[in-house]
Design a protein around this motif. Structure first.
Motif, short mmCIF file in Angstrom:
data_model
loop_
_atom_site.label_atom_id
_atom_site.label_comp_id
_atom_site.label_asym_id
_atom_site.label_seq_id
_atom_site.Cartn_x
_atom_site.Cartn_y
_atom_site.Cartn_z
N ALA A 101 50.01 25.24 -19.18
CA ALA A 101 50.92 26.03 -18.34
C ALA A 101 50.71 25.72 -16.86
O ALA A 101 51.68 25.65 -16.10
CB ALA A 101 50.71 27.52 -18.61
N ALA A 102 49.46 25.53 -16.46
CA ALA A 102 49.18 25.22 -15.05
C ALA A 102 49.82 23.90 -14.66
O ALA A 102 50.42 23.78 -13.58
CB ALA A 102 47.67 25.18 -14.82
N ARG A 103 49.71 22.90 -15.53
CA ARG A 103 50.34 21.60 -15.22
C ARG A 103 51.85 21.71 -15.19
O ARG A 103 52.52 21.12 -14.34
CB ARG A 103 49.89 20.56 -16.24
CG ARG A 103 48.41 20.20 -16.15
CD ARG A 103 48.09 18.98 -17.00
NE ARG A 103 48.31 19.24 -18.43
CZ ARG A 103 47.42 19.81 -19.23
NH1 ARG A 103 46.23 20.18 -18.75
NH2 ARG A 103 47.67 19.98 -20.51
N GLY A 104 52.40 22.49 -16.11
CA GLY A 104 53.85 22.66 -16.12
C GLY A 104 54.36 23.39 -14.90
O GLY A 104 55.45 23.08 -14.39
N ALA A 105 53.60 24.36 -14.40
CA ALA A 105 54.04 25.12 -13.23
C ALA A 105 53.84 24.35 -11.93
O ALA A 105 54.64 24.46 -11.00
CB ALA A 105 53.30 26.45 -13.17
N SER A 106 52.77 23.55 -11.86
CA SER A 106 52.46 22.89 -10.59
C SER A 106 53.28 21.63 -10.37
O SER A 106 53.79 21.39 -9.27
CB SER A 106 50.96 22.54 -10.54
OG SER A 106 50.63 21.65 -11.59
N THR A 107 53.43 20.81 -11.42
CA THR A 107 54.12 19.53 -11.25
C THR A 107 55.54 19.55 -11.79
O THR A 107 56.40 18.80 -11.32
CB THR A 107 53.35 18.41 -11.97
OG1 THR A 107 53.37 18.64 -13.39
CG2 THR A 107 51.91 18.37 -11.50
N GLY A 108 55.79 20.40 -12.78
CA GLY A 108 57.11 20.42 -13.40
C GLY A 108 57.40 19.17 -14.20
O GLY A 108 58.55 18.94 -14.59
N GLU A 109 56.37 18.36 -14.47
CA GLU A 109 56.59 17.09 -15.15
C GLU A 109 56.18 17.13 -16.62
O GLU A 109 56.29 16.12 -17.32
CB GLU A 109 55.80 15.98 -14.44
CG GLU A 109 56.27 15.73 -13.00
CD GLU A 109 55.44 14.68 -12.29
OE1 GLU A 109 54.45 14.22 -12.91
OE2 GLU A 109 55.76 14.34 -11.14
N VAL A 110 55.69 18.28 -17.11
CA VAL A 110 55.37 18.39 -18.53
C VAL A 110 56.68 18.57 -19.30
O VAL A 110 57.47 19.46 -18.98
CB VAL A 110 54.43 19.59 -18.78
CG1 VAL A 110 54.08 19.68 -20.27
CG2 VAL A 110 53.18 19.47 -17.94
N PRO A 111 56.94 17.73 -20.30
CA PRO A 111 58.21 17.82 -21.03
C PRO A 111 58.37 19.20 -21.68
O PRO A 111 57.38 19.81 -22.12
CB PRO A 111 58.10 16.72 -22.10
CG PRO A 111 57.06 15.79 -21.58
CD PRO A 111 56.10 16.63 -20.80
#
Length: 704
Positions: free
Chosen positions: A178-188
């Motif tokens: 979730a942290a990666r999805g919120a910070s970069t927006g690059e998680v599919p």
């Protein structure tokens, strides 16, 4: 994980478990029987590892599993002593079986760990409560039981299973995604949804699920639910079409990512989590900026009149509403992780209904869990009553008919009983076939070997290893047949026996099977099939009733105030519905993904209504002070329509035939989110879409 890899891992677990039980049972049985010449102690040393190691589901691996095994010892000793004393009379033993059977089965309200240990504990009372009444052997029985459990604990340390990720570790991994999805927006989006699905309790081993009544388990379960929702919201946001620049949302998403990272580190390391409150302050700042932008007001410090041209596009306003909703999910994680780490919150968490358990004492939490399940609508109560009645009836029949080795009657009821009469019949049919074959082989063995005790002693350990290994892999027929060989080779060493031992076991298993079938037929024969419909219908009615009062709160001008709707009754119905759904999923043949209504979708829409009722009164945009807004009539009508949709779905679930008139929530002509509450619009539009899908699945299942 690849299916072949999963199968290999499962087989490895079965083989190690069978080896542990065989070693513990053999090391205890042989010395007590042949060196100490204490047959009663030897019998209990043999059956103790079987009861705890095979019938029970013990969580963890290695030292952790050994510790849990040792915790089973005191209640096991108490049950063996009670059974020995109550064996004086059939009616006394039957009454004890009724009470013990119900209490141990009802212990499932305390979570999967007590529920996993219950079948093994039942066996200690079952074994002790049968004739002959021999209180003078109580000491030997307790010694044998103690030896068997201690040896099993030792084998858990020497032959541990591979460690299974704990729920805290799973939660930390999901928060990292979730942290990666919120910070970069690059998680599919697909990766985010899969990470959320991995937190579903059905994918977590039962013994690792945080389902206890205490604050820590409740907080971890709530955090897991909130992370699932957060990941799903991030996936929805990632799949949306790009909108105009929105720095306020980017800043809040960055704060969400920081919080998720901090909570994940705390769960992994055991260090204190961040003190709750920072994200809520960021959310309130974000909301203030939204209010300013939606009204077209100048930025703080800017001069000049208000300019309506500064109002952001509708797409930006709607996206901001979704960002705020996912930030609220992250805030719930923040508070729940803090409660799980510290036992109680530093300050009263808001909203209180959502964290109602945080300030209650442990005894009151236990009382709520127990009393909340003392109802015929609780599947836990239904299962406990079914098991207790079956075991008590089996004890009465076995004692009245003076069946030889009558405890096998109760063992059949205990191991072959299922939550539906159909599943019980399938198990009984296979078990009888397996026992018939096993009885023939055991009878031939007893005739061929006669009284050669040394031959039975040489066969017992290999037969146990083969039986405990192949049985779980090949099914219940093989399990019952091989177990017949185990008991034949064991009892032939305890006393002189003939081929009639196999006959007695076959008769006893058949008697227990008939009793189990009758109990299954008379006590909730459909299992959770009917209960899941009733529970989901009640949940839809309860949650649907929250929509109009929530909408009314959002229609009050900013200067006004109105109490949020009360959600605690709906939260209780949600827990009952989830318990019914969990049992429904576990019942053989009833959990097909394409059979019946989409129950998971029902739970999701109920959660969406509950979360909206909590979030919108605190953070939702409200109209400014002024004359009545014509769009308010649309909002009130739409909320009433959604409540009617929920009531109609509930009626369909319980067999009603309401008039089908699904409609979608549409914007009035000339509608602008700035004229009302974009948060209310986004929430109700999403609810309408979800309920249309739920109603379609319910209608399709009825027509199919």
């Amino acid at each position: 994980m690849d299916a072949s890899v999963t199968t290999a891992v499962a087989r490895g677990v079965i083989l190690r478990r069978s080896l542990r039980v065989t070693i513990a049972a053999s090391v205890g049985f042989y010395p007590l029987l042949y060196a100490a010449e204490r047959p009663a102690a030897a019998l209990y040393a043999l059956f103790a590892p079987i009861a705890v190691g095979l019938l029970s589901v013990i969580p963890g691996s290695g030292r952790r599993q050994a510790f849990v095994v040792l915790r089973v010892l005191p209640p096991a000793l108490a049950l063996a002593a009670l059974g020995t004393l109550l064996a004086v009379d059939t009616w006394a033993a039957t009454g004890g079986m009724l009470a013990i059977g119900f209490l141990l089965a009802f212990a499932a309200v305390a979570g999967p760990r007590p529920a996993g240990a219950a079948p093994g504990l039942q066996l200690f009372y079952v074994l002790a409560c049968f004739p002959p009444y021999a209180p003078e052997t109580l000491g030997d029985r307790l010694v044998g039981l103690t030896v068997g459990v201690l040896l099993l604990a030792a084998t858990e340390i020497l032959l541990p299973d591979p460690p299974v990720p704990s729920f805290r570790e799973r939660l930390a991994a999901a928060l990292g995604t979730a942290a990666r999805g919120a910070s970069t927006g690059e998680v599919p989006p697909e990766r985010l949804r899969e990470a959320g699905a991995s937190m579903r309790l059905s994918r977590v081993p039962p013994a690792e699920r945080p389902a206890g009544p205490g604050r820590t388990d409740r907080a971890l379960e709530q955090a897991g639910r909130a992370v699932r929702r957060l990941l799903d919201q991030l996936a929805t946001l990632a799949a949306m079409s790009p909108v105009a620049a929105d720095p306020a949302s980017a800043t809040l998403l960055g704060r969400v990512a920081e919080l998720c990272d901090a909570c994940a580190r705390s769960l992994r390391s055991g260090h204190p989590p961040p003190v709750p409150g920072a994200l809520e302050q960021a959310m309130r700042g974000f909301q203030s900026e939204r209010i300013r932008l939606a009204s077209g007001a100048p930025a703080p410090g800017a001069h000049g009149p208000r300019t309506s041209g500064r109002t952001p596009p509708t797409a930006v306003l709607r996206r901001q509403s979704r960002v705020l909703a996912l930030a609220e999910s992250a805030r719930i994680v923040e508070v729940a992780v803090d409660i799980a780490a510290n036992g109680s919150p530093a300050a009263a968490p808001a909203p209180r209904d959502l964290f109602w358990y945080a300030e209650l004492s442990t005894p009151r939490l236990w009382a709520r869990r127990v009393l909340g399940n003392v109802t015929l609508r609780s599947v836990t109560f239904q299962n406990a009553a079914r098991i207790a009645l079956g075991l008590a009836a089996a004890r009465l029949v076995a004692g009245s008919l003076d069946l030889s080795h009558g405890f096998w009657v109760l063992l059949a009821v205990l191991t072959l009983g299922r939550t539906t009469v159909g599943a019980t019949w399938q198990a009984v049919r296979r078990a009888l076939a397996g026992n018939a074959v096993g009885a023939l082989v055991a009878g031939a063995l007893l005739i061929g070997l006669g009284s050669h005790t040394d031959a039975y002693a040489a066969l017992l350990a290999p037969v146990m290893l083969v039986g405990f290994s192949l049985g779980p892999m090949l099914g219940i027929a093989c399990t019952q047949g091989l177990f017949t060989l185990v008991v034949a080779t064991a009892f032939a060493q305890l006393a002189p026996v003939t081929w009639r031992l196999s006959e007695a076991r076959l008769v006893d298993v058949a008697t227990g099977s008939v009793i189990g079938l009758l109990c299954g037929l008379l006590a909730w024969p459909a299992g959770a099939r009917r209960e899941v419909r009733r529970a989901m219908a009640g949940l839809m009615r309860s949650c649907g009733a929250l929509v109009p009062p929530t909408a009314e709160v959002l229609l009050v001008p900013s200067a006004g105030s109105r109490a949020s709707p009360r959600t605690l009754p709906s939260l209780h119905r949600l827990r009952l519905a989830e318990a019914a759904y969990a049992q429904y999923r576990s019942e053989s043949g009833s959990a097909s993904e394409h059979a019946g209504p989409d129950w998971h979708a029902v739970l999701m829409v109920a959660n969406h209504m509950l979360m909206g009722a909590h979030r919108l009164p605190r953070f939702g945009l409200r109209p400014g002070i002024g004359p009545p807004n014509p769009s308010a009539a649309w909002a009130r009508a739409s909320a009433a329509e959604l409540k009617a949709d929920a009531d109609r779905i509930a009626s369909l679930l319980t067999g009603g035939h309401p008039a089908s008139d699904p409609r979608s929530v549409r914007e009035p002509e000339g509608y602008s989110p700035a004229s009302l509450s974009v948060d209310l619009e986004v929430w109700m539009t999403s609810l309408s879409e979800q309920m249309n899908r739920v109603e379609a699945s319910v209608t399709e299942s009825r027509n199919g």
